[in-house]
Each structure stands twice: as C-alpha cells, then as structure tokens.
Motif scaffolding. Structure first.
Motif, PDB file in Angstrom:
ATOM      1  N   SER A 184       0.817  -1.223   0.000  1.00 20.55           N
ATOM      2  CA  SER A 184       0.000   0.000   0.000  1.00 20.55           C
ATOM      3  C   SER A 184       0.848   1.268   0.000  1.00 20.55           C
ATOM      4  N   ASP A 185       2.085   1.185   0.515  1.00 19.74           N
ATOM      5  CA  ASP A 185       2.954   2.365   0.545  1.00 19.74           C
ATOM      6  C   ASP A 185       3.714   2.567  -0.757  1.00 19.74           C
ATOM      7  N   SER A 186       4.350   1.502  -1.255  1.00 15.85           N
ATOM      8  CA  SER A 186       5.221   1.667  -2.419  1.00 15.85           C
ATOM      9  C   SER A 186       4.578   1.235  -3.728  1.00 15.85           C
ATOM     10  N   GLY A 187       3.424   0.629  -3.687  1.00 15.93           N
ATOM     11  CA  GLY A 187       2.750   0.222  -4.911  1.00 15.93           C
ATOM     12  C   GLY A 187       3.125  -1.193  -5.328  1.00 15.93           C
ATOM     13  N   THR A 188       3.044  -1.452  -6.604  1.00 27.25           N
ATOM     14  CA  THR A 188       3.309  -2.776  -7.149  1.00 27.25           C
ATOM     15  C   THR A 188       4.784  -2.912  -7.507  1.00 27.25           C
ATOM     16  N   ALA A 189       5.355  -4.054  -7.130  1.00 24.59           N
ATOM     17  CA  ALA A 189       6.745  -4.352  -7.476  1.00 24.59           C
ATOM     18  C   ALA A 189       6.785  -5.730  -8.133  1.00 24.59           C
ATOM     19  N   TYR A 190       7.704  -5.890  -9.076  1.00 24.32           N
ATOM     20  CA  TYR A 190       7.828  -7.135  -9.835  1.00 24.32           C
ATOM     21  C   TYR A 190       9.178  -7.788  -9.563  1.00 24.32           C
ATOM     22  N   TYR A 191       9.145  -9.074  -9.227  1.00 29.53           N
ATOM     23  CA  TYR A 191      10.354  -9.859  -8.996  1.00 29.53           C
ATOM     24  C   TYR A 191      10.409 -10.980 -10.034  1.00 29.53           C
ATOM     25  N   PRO A 192      11.416 -11.007 -10.891  1.00 29.60           N
ATOM     26  CA  PRO A 192      11.536 -12.139 -11.812  1.00 29.60           C
ATOM     27  C   PRO A 192      12.079 -13.365 -11.082  1.00 29.60           C
ATOM     28  N   VAL A 193      11.618 -14.522 -11.501  1.00 31.17           N
ATOM     29  CA  VAL A 193      12.140 -15.790 -11.002  1.00 31.17           C
ATOM     30  C   VAL A 193      12.853 -16.448 -12.183  1.00 31.17           C
ATOM     31  N   PHE A 194      14.143 -16.713 -11.997  1.00 34.81           N
ATOM     32  CA  PHE A 194      14.959 -17.276 -13.065  1.00 34.81           C
ATOM     33  C   PHE A 194      15.106 -18.784 -12.900  1.00 34.81           C
ATOM     34  N   LEU A 195      15.044 -19.496 -14.013  1.00 32.60           N
ATOM     35  CA  LEU A 195      15.260 -20.929 -14.045  1.00 32.60           C
ATOM     36  C   LEU A 195      16.487 -21.175 -14.908  1.00 32.60           C
ATOM     37  N   TYR A 196      17.472 -21.872 -14.347  1.00 31.04           N
ATOM     38  CA  TYR A 196      18.698 -22.149 -15.102  1.00 31.04           C
ATOM     39  C   TYR A 196      19.294 -23.473 -14.656  1.00 31.04           C
ATOM     40  N   TRP A 197      20.209 -23.985 -15.448  1.00 33.54           N
ATOM     41  CA  TRP A 197      20.870 -25.241 -15.160  1.00 33.54           C
ATOM     42  C   TRP A 197      22.367 -25.005 -15.083  1.00 33.54           C
ATOM     43  N   TYR A 198      22.988 -25.700 -14.137  1.00 31.71           N
ATOM     44  CA  TYR A 198      24.441 -25.640 -14.009  1.00 31.71           C
ATOM     45  C   TYR A 198      24.936 -27.019 -13.587  1.00 31.71           C
ATOM     46  N   GLU A 199      25.840 -27.555 -14.368  1.00 29.45           N
ATOM     47  CA  GLU A 199      26.417 -28.879 -14.137  1.00 29.45           C
ATOM     48  C   GLU A 199      25.344 -29.925 -13.863  1.00 29.45           C
ATOM     49  N   GLY A 200      24.312 -29.924 -14.690  1.00 31.51           N
ATOM     50  CA  GLY A 200      23.262 -30.927 -14.621  1.00 31.51           C
ATOM     51  C   GLY A 200      22.218 -30.707 -13.533  1.00 31.51           C
ATOM     52  N   THR A 201      22.328 -29.652 -12.774  1.00 29.47           N
ATOM     53  CA  THR A 201      21.362 -29.369 -11.712  1.00 29.47           C
ATOM     54  C   THR A 201      20.529 -28.156 -12.091  1.00 29.47           C
ATOM     55  N   GLU A 202      19.233 -28.272 -11.851  1.00 27.24           N
ATOM     56  CA  GLU A 202      18.313 -27.167 -12.144  1.00 27.24           C
ATOM     57  C   GLU A 202      18.213 -26.260 -10.915  1.00 27.24           C
ATOM     58  N   TYR A 203      18.250 -24.957 -11.175  1.00 27.15           N
ATOM     59  CA  TYR A 203      18.105 -23.959 -10.121  1.00 27.15           C
ATOM     60  C   TYR A 203      16.950 -23.032 -10.494  1.00 27.15           C
ATOM     61  N   ARG A 204      16.168 -22.695  -9.508  1.00 26.57           N
ATOM     62  CA  ARG A 204      15.061 -21.743  -9.694  1.00 26.57           C
ATOM     63  C   ARG A 204      15.182 -20.732  -8.569  1.00 26.57           C
ATOM     64  N   ARG A 205      15.533 -19.493  -8.939  1.00 24.19           N
ATOM     65  CA  ARG A 205      15.812 -18.468  -7.926  1.00 24.19           C
ATOM     66  C   ARG A 205      15.102 -17.161  -8.259  1.00 24.19           C
ATOM     67  N   LYS A 206      14.542 -16.578  -7.205  1.00 23.37           N
ATOM     68  CA  LYS A 206      13.905 -15.268  -7.339  1.00 23.37           C
ATOM     69  C   LYS A 206      14.975 -14.195  -7.235  1.00 23.37           C
ATOM     70  N   SER A 207      14.863 -13.192  -8.056  1.00 21.40           N
ATOM     71  CA  SER A 207      15.774 -12.060  -7.982  1.00 21.40           C
ATOM     72  C   SER A 207      15.576 -11.344  -6.654  1.00 21.40           C
ATOM     73  N   GLY A 208      16.646 -10.837  -6.104  1.00 18.44           N
ATOM     74  CA  GLY A 208      16.561 -10.071  -4.872  1.00 18.44           C
ATOM     75  C   GLY A 208      16.254  -8.611  -5.125  1.00 18.44           C
ATOM     76  N   PHE A 209      16.094  -8.245  -6.390  1.00 22.28           N
ATOM     77  CA  PHE A 209      15.867  -6.853  -6.755  1.00 22.28           C
ATOM     78  C   PHE A 209      14.533  -6.728  -7.468  1.00 22.28           C
ATOM     79  N   SER A 210      13.665  -5.906  -6.950  1.00 22.93           N
ATOM     80  CA  SER A 210      12.361  -5.717  -7.579  1.00 22.93           C
ATOM     81  C   SER A 210      12.372  -4.463  -8.438  1.00 22.93           C
ATOM     82  N   SER A 211      11.360  -4.350  -9.245  1.00 19.53           N
ATOM     83  CA  SER A 211      11.225  -3.180 -10.097  1.00 19.53           C
ATOM     84  C   SER A 211       9.782  -2.701 -10.036  1.00 19.53           C
ATOM     85  N   LEU A 212       9.613  -1.401 -10.155  1.00 16.94           N
ATOM     86  CA  LEU A 212       8.263  -0.843 -10.177  1.00 16.94           C
ATOM     87  C   LEU A 212       7.626  -0.967 -11.559  1.00 16.94           C
TER      88      LEU A 212
END
Length: 126
Positions: free
Chosen positions: A48-76
């Motif tokens: 309610s104070d800052s409005g809507t913020a968007y966080y991308p969640v990235f899906l990637y693979w490294y050395e055969g392992t899948e990682y799904r991580r949310k960005s720590g940085f949001s955007s308006l």
C-alpha cells in the motif's frame, strides 16, 4: 533537528548506498560462470505504501542441476516477461548465487538516487 543528527543520518544514507554498490561488485567478481536462464515466473508484490513491485524468477541449469531463484531486486515496472531468455552469471562455488547484467544498471541507479536524494534532503535540514 540538530545538525549533528542530520549529518549522521546523511552519512548513514550514503553508507548504505556505498555498501550496496560494493556488494554488487563483490557479486560480480564471484559470479564468473555464464549460463542462459529463462524467466520462469514474475512474482507481483503489492504494498500500500510503495505500490506494485515485480520480482523475476529465473530458471537455469548448471552442471546438470536445475536452479530456480527469485531475484533479490524488484522493479516498479515490468522489465521481464515470462519466457524471456536472460544471461546470468553464477558463482561456481555456490550456483544459487547469481547476478543478472540486465538488472545491474537499474540497481546502481537505484542506490545512487536513493543515497544521493536522501543525503540531499538531510542537507536541507542543515
């Protein structure tokens, strides 16, 4: 407000910005492995104070392992769309740690504007 308190608060805001930028530099030094990721999801946060913020969640693979991580940085505003392919750099010693070059300039601008404008506002009180 006393001058001393205003100076302390001003220095604090500047220190926060400097620490955040140093943290980004350290992350860039540690994250040396380039991977291709896909934006798997966009998490929408409504405040309610800052409005809507968007966080991308990235899906990637490294050395055969899948990682799904949310960005720590949001955007308006929505910089990513689900399905976008994005270049990430990950820390080979801790693959869940990453930085996204596409977000870096926005982070730097945010911290510079935050620190500079906060310090300028405090300077007005002097």
């Amino acid at each position: 407000m006393s001058k001393t308190l205003a100076v302390v608060i001003m220095v604090l805001f500047i220190a926060i910005g400097v620490i955040a930028i140093i943290s980004m530099i350290i992350s860039k030094i540690r994250c040396t492995e380039e991977v291709e990721a896909v934006v798997d999801e966009i998490i929408v946060s409504n405040d309610s104070d800052s409005g809507t913020a968007y966080y991308p969640v990235f899906l990637y693979w490294y050395e055969g392992t899948e990682y799904r991580r949310k960005s720590g940085f949001s955007s308006l505003f929505l910089r990513f769309r689900e399905g976008d392919r994005v270049r990430l750099f990950i820390d080979p010693n801790k693959p869940e740690r990453f930085y996204c070059p596409k977000e870096t300039i926005h982070k730097v601008l945010f911290f510079l504007l935050f620190s500079g404008s906060s310090a300028a506002i405090m300077a007005l009180f002097l």
